[in-house]
Design a protein around this motif. Structure first.
Motif: not given
Length: 198
Positions: A44-49
Motif C-alpha cells: 500500500c505504501f508503494l501504491l501511495y507512492a
C-alpha cells in the motif's frame, strides 16, 4: 471504489473490525480477516507512492500500527504468522506462531521513512536482530535446523536482513545476510545430495 468505500461496506462481527485488519474475502470462512500477509502495508505504501491516493497511505499506516502493536513480540523480535483460516474474533489469541517463510520488515521500514515513527524503526531492528541471531557466527547448522533449508524460509529472512541494513547501515545485518548466502551456495551446489542427507 476506493479503499475507504470498501472499508465502509465490510462485514463486521459485533459491529467492529479490528484496527489494521481488512476483510480477506472469505479465505477459509466468511469471517476470515487478514492484516499483513506478504507485507500488505508495504504494497500500500508503494501504491501511495505511485498514485498519490491518500487512502493507500492511511491503510498502510494502519497495517503498520497493527503489526507493531499486535503481531510483533517485543520481547524476542518474533512476529506472528496468521494462517488463512484465522478469524477476527480469535486474532489476539496466541493461536499462531512464527513462520520463517513469513517474516518481513518493509512496511515498518517504509513507515519509518515516511512518518519518522521511531517505534517502526525499533520493530525493524527487533525482527532483524532475531533473524541475525540465527544466521550470525558462521553457524550453517543453526540456519539448516531453524530456517529448514527451504527457499522461502531462507529468502524472507535474507530480505529482512538486507532491508534492515539499508535502513540502519549496521554491518551486523549485512554479515548475517552473508552467512545465509554462504549457506545457500553450499546447499545449491548439489541440492539433491543435500536433500538425501536430510
Amino acid at each position: 471504489e476506493t479503499l475507504r468505500d470498501q472499508r465502509e461496506t465490510m462485514p463486521r462481527e459485533n459491529g467492529m473490525l479490528h484496527y489494521g485488519d481488512y476483510y480477506h474475502g472469505g479465505y477459509g470462512n466468511e469471517l476470515t480477516r487478514g492484516d499483513l500477509e506478504y507485507d500488505t502495508g508495504h504494497g500500500c505504501f508503494l501504491l501511495y507512492a505511485r498514485s498519490g491516493q491518500r487512502d493507500y497511505y492511511d491503510f498502510a499506516v494502519a497495517c503498520n500500527q497493527h503489526f507493531i502493536d499486535i503481531d510483533l513480540n517485543h520481547e524476542n523480535g518474533e512476529q506472528r504468522f496468521h494462517g488463512y483460516g484465522a478469524r477476527a474474533e480469535t486474532h489476539e489469541l496466541v493461536t499462531t506462531g512464527l513462520e520463517w517463510g513469513h517474516v518481513f520488515v518493509d512496511c515498518a521500514a517504509d513507515a519509518y521513512y515516511l512518518t519518522g515513527d521511531e517505534r517502526s524503526l525499533e520493530a525493524v531492528r527487533l525482527i532483524a536482530d532475531r533473524v541475525a541471531s540465527i544466521a550470525e557466527g558462521n553457524s550453517h547448522e543453526r540456519i539448516r535446523n531453524i530456517f529448514a533449508g527451504a527457499e522461502r524460509q531462507l529468502g524472507w529472512p535474507l530480505m529482512v536482513l538486507c532491508r534492515a541494513y539499508k535502513v540502519t547501515g549496521e554491518a551486523k545485518y549485512l554479515a548475517a545476510a552473508r552467512e545465509i548466502v554462504d549457506y545457500i551456495k553450499i546447499y545449491a551446489r548439489d541440492p539433491l545430495a543435500a536433500y538425501r542427507e536430510g
